[in-house]
Enzyme design. Structure first.
Site, PDB file in Angstrom:
ATOM      1  N   LEU A  61      14.360  94.168  12.320  1.00  0.00           N
ATOM      2  CA  LEU A  61      15.065  93.152  11.548  1.00  0.00           C
ATOM      3  C   LEU A  61      16.241  92.688  12.391  1.00  0.00           C
ATOM      4  O   LEU A  61      16.813  93.472  13.156  1.00  0.00           O
ATOM      5  CB  LEU A  61      15.586  93.729  10.219  1.00  0.00           C
ATOM      6  CG  LEU A  61      14.557  94.178   9.180  1.00  0.00           C
ATOM      7  CD1 LEU A  61      15.267  94.828   7.988  1.00  0.00           C
ATOM      8  CD2 LEU A  61      13.696  93.015   8.701  1.00  0.00           C
ATOM      9  N   ASP A  62      16.614  91.435  12.257  1.00  0.00           N
ATOM     10  CA  ASP A  62      17.784  90.943  12.970  1.00  0.00           C
ATOM     11  C   ASP A  62      19.018  91.754  12.559  1.00  0.00           C
ATOM     12  O   ASP A  62      19.085  92.318  11.458  1.00  0.00           O
ATOM     13  CB  ASP A  62      18.028  89.466  12.661  1.00  0.00           C
ATOM     14  CG  ASP A  62      16.931  88.571  13.209  1.00  0.00           C
ATOM     15  OD1 ASP A  62      16.210  89.003  14.125  1.00  0.00           O
ATOM     16  OD2 ASP A  62      16.795  87.441  12.701  1.00  0.00           O
ATOM     17  N   ARG A  63      19.995  91.760  13.434  1.00  0.00           N
ATOM     18  CA  ARG A  63      21.222  92.520  13.192  1.00  0.00           C
ATOM     19  C   ARG A  63      21.799  92.266  11.799  1.00  0.00           C
ATOM     20  O   ARG A  63      22.201  93.183  11.095  1.00  0.00           O
ATOM     21  CB  ARG A  63      22.256  92.146  14.253  1.00  0.00           C
ATOM     22  CG  ARG A  63      23.612  92.810  14.054  1.00  0.00           C
ATOM     23  CD  ARG A  63      24.570  92.430  15.164  1.00  0.00           C
ATOM     24  NE  ARG A  63      25.771  93.253  15.091  1.00  0.00           N
ATOM     25  CZ  ARG A  63      26.496  93.638  16.131  1.00  0.00           C
ATOM     26  NH1 ARG A  63      26.136  93.245  17.342  1.00  0.00           N
ATOM     27  NH2 ARG A  63      27.551  94.387  15.986  1.00  0.00           N
ATOM     28  N   THR A  95      20.289  90.831   9.136  1.00  0.00           N
ATOM     29  CA  THR A  95      19.337  90.825   8.026  1.00  0.00           C
ATOM     30  C   THR A  95      19.337  92.217   7.404  1.00  0.00           C
ATOM     31  O   THR A  95      19.190  93.218   8.097  1.00  0.00           O
ATOM     32  CB  THR A  95      17.916  90.481   8.503  1.00  0.00           C
ATOM     33  OG1 THR A  95      17.918  89.166   9.065  1.00  0.00           O
ATOM     34  CG2 THR A  95      16.930  90.520   7.344  1.00  0.00           C
TER      35      THR A  95
END
Length: 262
Positions: A81-83, A85
């Protein structure tokens, strides 16, 4: 006649591999058994080690809490997951489950669902089917375009606000920044996304000063991984995990409801 070239390599100490730190970082684990972990990741938490991120990551936490994971590829991390998110993430605890989960992701047999707030009104359910590739001008960004990898995003309209929409999204592919890039491509970028805004500005007309301040302070894309589902590697039964959005997104949704009532 043959010629030989002599090549000399001088490896400086500062370019040697860094020592990976084991760090006692709290993990919000909502499910665990002998094969896997399901983690509720907070926003502002990096998954993998990388340039500028050699500590404080999920990787560092896993090898502290689960020493056997140090023997697994990527410490058992099978997706990302993105930082910024938040939400659900699965981690393998054995090499069998690691290979099994990697296979499920490749075959697109892991169901991932997200809550997201976007700028603008989307009136009906739909999907986005644009290929995604790396931005040739900014290599840390992605973009849609010919020559990219296939990417498919389905969205369901949950609530339509005055100038925003609450969507529930299901991914059929897992490209880097897929949700943010796809929504930006249809001119409905994720609320709070400072990278993929495409010049679309917040509409502050008719909102309260309190709401205006809240908008300016919202520090991340309003994106949350709410559901994860797949066949368990050992029990061969479909499992579903759900988690509610964190407080910042709940506050945002409540603010939007209140503003529409005025």
């Amino acid at each position: 006649m043959f010629f030989q070239d002599k090549i000399s390599i001088n490896i400086k100490k500062e370019f040697n591999f860094i020592k990976i730190k084991k760090e006692n970082i709290f993990l919000n684990i909502i499910f665990e058994d002998s094969e896997l972990l399901i983690i509720n990741k907070p926003f502002n938490f990096v998954i993998h080690l990388g340039y500028g991120n050699t500590s404080g990551t999920l990787f560092n936490a896993l090898i502290y809490h689960y020493k056997n994971n140090l023997t697994l590829p990527r410490a058992g991390i099978v997706h990302r997951l993105d930082r910024n998110t938040s939400g659900l993430l699965v981690v393998a605890k054995t090499i069998f489950s690691y290979n099994y989960l990697i296979s499920l992701f490749k075959k697109r047999e892991v169901i991932k669902e997200y809550d997201v707030i976007v700028i603008g009104r989307i009136e009906q359910d739909g999907f986005i089917d644009y290929p995604i590739k790396r931005n040739i001008y900014r290599r840390t960004m992605m973009t849609v375009g010919i020559g990219g990898k296939s990417a498919l995003t389905y969205y369901k309209v949950m609530t339509i606000f005055r100038n925003y929409t609450y969507l529930r999204i299901q991914l059929k592919t897992g490209r880097m920044h897929q949700i943010r890039v796809h929504l930006s491509s249809i001119l409905h970028p994720v609320f709070g996304d400072k990278i993929y805004y495409r010049g679309i500005k917040l509409n502050f007309l008719g909102i309260s000063k309190e709401m205006h301040k809240f908008f300016l302070k919202f520090s991340r894309p309003a994106l949350h991984s709410r559901m994860l589902s797949f066949i368990h590697p050992i029990f061969n039964k479909k499992k579903i995990w759900l988690v509610a959005p964190p407080i910042d997104m709940i506050q945002l949704i409540n603010f939007l409801y209140l503003e529409d009532m005025k």
